[in-house]
Design an enzyme around this catalytic site. Structure first.
Site, PDB file in Angstrom:
ATOM      1  N   SER A  55      52.784  54.966 -54.282  1.00 34.28           N
ATOM      2  CA  SER A  55      52.726  56.079 -54.997  1.00 34.28           C
ATOM      3  C   SER A  55      53.974  56.417 -54.768  1.00 34.28           C
ATOM      4  O   SER A  55      55.110  56.145 -54.726  1.00 34.28           O
ATOM      5  CB  SER A  55      52.340  57.686 -53.289  1.00 34.28           C
ATOM      6  OG  SER A  55      52.380  57.398 -52.301  1.00 34.28           O
ATOM      7  N   LYS A  56      54.397  57.978 -55.579  1.00 29.98           N
ATOM      8  CA  LYS A  56      56.289  58.431 -55.618  1.00 29.98           C
ATOM      9  C   LYS A  56      56.782  58.165 -53.852  1.00 29.98           C
ATOM     10  O   LYS A  56      57.804  57.942 -54.238  1.00 29.98           O
ATOM     11  CB  LYS A  56      55.845  59.529 -56.058  1.00 29.98           C
ATOM     12  CG  LYS A  56      55.326  59.777 -57.411  1.00 29.98           C
ATOM     13  CD  LYS A  56      55.569  61.685 -57.209  1.00 29.98           C
ATOM     14  CE  LYS A  56      54.772  61.754 -58.494  1.00 29.98           C
ATOM     15  NZ  LYS A  56      55.189  63.338 -58.994  1.00 29.98           N
ATOM     16  N   ARG A  57      56.223  58.235 -52.493  1.00 34.02           N
ATOM     17  CA  ARG A  57      56.274  57.848 -51.572  1.00 34.02           C
ATOM     18  C   ARG A  57      57.146  56.441 -51.381  1.00 34.02           C
ATOM     19  O   ARG A  57      57.644  56.171 -50.363  1.00 34.02           O
ATOM     20  CB  ARG A  57      56.478  58.259 -50.230  1.00 34.02           C
ATOM     21  CG  ARG A  57      54.544  57.458 -50.208  1.00 34.02           C
ATOM     22  CD  ARG A  57      54.235  58.274 -48.921  1.00 34.02           C
ATOM     23  NE  ARG A  57      52.991  57.131 -48.904  1.00 34.02           N
ATOM     24  CZ  ARG A  57      52.716  56.508 -48.101  1.00 34.02           C
ATOM     25  NH1 ARG A  57      53.553  56.185 -47.482  1.00 34.02           N
ATOM     26  NH2 ARG A  57      51.489  55.511 -47.804  1.00 34.02           N
ATOM     27  N   GLY A  80      58.752  54.859 -54.078  1.00 38.52           N
ATOM     28  CA  GLY A  80      59.986  54.846 -54.710  1.00 38.52           C
ATOM     29  C   GLY A  80      59.735  55.439 -55.936  1.00 38.52           C
ATOM     30  O   GLY A  80      58.460  55.392 -56.400  1.00 38.52           O
TER      31      GLY A  80
END
Length: 542
Positions: free
Chosen positions: A296-298, A300
């Protein structure tokens, strides 16, 4: 409301033209080693960016179409009108083009003149298919689908009531499943809105032999019950659209993420009821972050656009993405795209999850950059240079000079920008004051070398960095200069580097000075060779 519907040919004609029969599927299986042409598709929902998982799915489909001489179809699944945007669609198409995954059929192809490829434009097709299912009798003598006049409030109330009595079995049983036809027709004639539900046959099972996961089966009646095909608003439901589209577009192989595995049950029922054979399915496992959770976005950057902005190159992205779940049984890690097309086969995709390793991706990217010739790399560096304000045009000679200078020193295209910025700067005073190695040179007659360099420059002996062949001329000149002043090796090259670039280490000195000259020609702020010589002269005379 759906967007303007385009339906230029009869659906029945589509049935006859591209229906894939069971016998044809068996023939395909028998000739599997010959890899008959496949029709594959990538069908994103335009509700955001194209992320790593979707890019890998598109890649696997594209590869099998290319490998078999088949067709790769792009279909836009935009029936979620609240979240779908044309901006998102355009972004996804741009990302696919950046990767080089061009589609044979889909939006902006000649085929679009005949067939719409956005689900929002295929409403008439879904309506016709729903009515066909209502008119089709199943083995039990009842229609395959039926109108359901239950409102959502009534559905929820019935579920609540049966849950309270313990009669609810996890699936909704519509009171309209076996309603008298006279009552149904009366409501239709009165214009009452209705959904269309699929009648799941008693004891029905759906089974597939998934290329990745092996045999998978479901007890349809126990798992889902009668499900909606068309909402009372007329908007088709996702699984109905997918099944109809895969059938009418002649899709032979559906390669997608494992999260879609359970959708196969509904889609399989619909395909069978419409008289189509099911395509071959391959459900690929999730891609995880290094912490073991879903990527996911967390973790990177995860969208293709982000990777492009950060300086990854398409061939490296394809190289890395294909390996997230696949290998050819060798230790090989770096492939060209033609090598991947030749080696790839969906049969070798593993069902265990893959872990996304950013460091490995950077390493793969570096290998692809190192393998490029200067012209190839320059074409990729040009836009980054312009964006950074370091040159005026993407095809500036600076890009090719930078490619030559930086190729072996960078992992990402953006890594080259600081090298240019450092080359254009010059702070000899700071180095002599704060760099111990530079200070040591100052005590070893650095001023004498500086004075000799200035003298050669003022006498017109120093090569002109504005000339295209400067790098080669400088390389030859500095050696002759060393002989003239009695220096060679480190006693020559290190103080010369410090004198001309202002620092003790960095890329080739000739390349840096050539870049300075090109920047000066473009009007880009820099410390010119003339200014550097002036600084050296002031130091030598101090």
């Amino acid at each position: 409301m759906l967007r303007t519907q385009r339906h230029t040919s009869s659906v029945q004609g589509d049935f006859q033209a591209i229906m894939v029969t069971t016998s044809e599927k068996k023939a395909e299986a028998a000739s599997k080693t010959k890899l008959a042409p496949m029709r594959t598709r990538f069908a994103p929902s335009p509700t955001g960016s194209l992320h790593v998982g979707g890019a890998r799915t598109a890649l696997y489909n594209w590869l099998m179409a290319k490998k078999t001489g088949g067709n790769f179809i792009l279909r836009i699944e935009d029936t979620d009108m609240a979240r779908s945007t044309r901006e998102s669609e355009e972004s996804m198409k741009a990302d696919l083009r950046w990767l080089g995954l061009n589609w044979d059929e889909g939006p902006e192809t000649d085929k679009e003149k005949e067939v719409p490829f956005r689900q929002s434009e295929r409403g008439a097709i879904y309506q016709e298919m729903a009515q066909k299912l209502i008119a089709t009798m199943g083995p039990d003598g009842k229609s395959v689908a039926y109108p359901c006049f239950s409102t959502q409030e009534e559905v929820d109330a019935l579920k609540t009531a049966t849950e309270a009595t313990g009669e609810f079995q996890g699936t909704f049983v519509s009171p309209w499943r076996d309603a008298p036809q006279e009552e149904v027709q009366k409501k239709i004639a009165a214009g009452e809105p209705y959904a269309v539900r699929f009648r799941v046959p008693k004891g029905k099972r759906v089974a597939i032999n998934d290329v990745v996961r092996g045999p998978v089966g479901w007890d349809a009646e126990a798992t889902i019950g009668d499900f909606v095909l068309l909402r009372s608003s007329g908007v088709p439901v996702y699984n109905f659209c997918v099944a109809v589209d895969d059938a009418l577009m002649g899709i032979t192989h559906v390669i997608r993420a494992e999260e879609h595995l359970t959708n196969t049950l509904r889609q399989g029922l619909i395909l069978e009821a419409l008289g189509f054979a099911m395509p071959t399915y391959a459900h690929c496992s999730l891609i995880l972050g290094e912490d073991g959770s879903k990527l996911s976005k967390r973790h990177g950057a995860t969208s293709v656009a982000q990777f492009a902005q950060e300086g990854f190159v398409p061939s490296a992205m394809i190289n890395y993405l294909v390996g997230l779940g696949w290998n050819d049984g060798t230790e090989k890690e770096v492939y060209t795209v033609p090598e991947i097309i030749d080696a790839f086969n969906i049969d070798r995709v593993q069902k265990s999850p893959s872990v996304f390793d950013m460091n490995k991706l950077r390493w793969v990217n570096a290998q692809h950059l190192h393998a490029m010739d200067d012209a190839q790399l320059a074409a990729l560096l040009g836009p980054f240079l312009v964006k950074a304000g370091l040159c005026k045009a993407v095809d500036s000679p600076m890009a090719e000079m930078l490619a030559h200078m930086a190729k072996k020193k960078i992992e990402l295209l953006v890594d080259a920008i600081p090298l240019v910025q450092a080359a254009l700067a010059y702070d000899l005073t700071n180095s002599l004051a704060n760099d111990a190695a530079a200070t040591k040179l100052l005590s070893e007659d650095f001023k004498g070398l500086a004075k000799a360099l200035v003298a050669a420059y003022e006498a017109g002996e120093f090569p002109d960095p504005a000339q295209a062949d400067f790098v080669d001329k400088y390389s030859a000149w500095i050696k002759e200069f060393g002989k003239k002043i009695g220096r060679k090796g480190k006693q020559l090259m290190q103080p010369a580097r410090l004198a001309l670039t202002g620092v003790m280490s960095g890329p080739d000195v000739g390349c840096q000075l050539r870049i300075v000259a090109l920047a000066e020609q473009d009007g880009v702020p820099c410390v010119s060779l003339a200014d550097r010589m002036a600084a050296l002269k002031a130091l030598a005379e101090a």
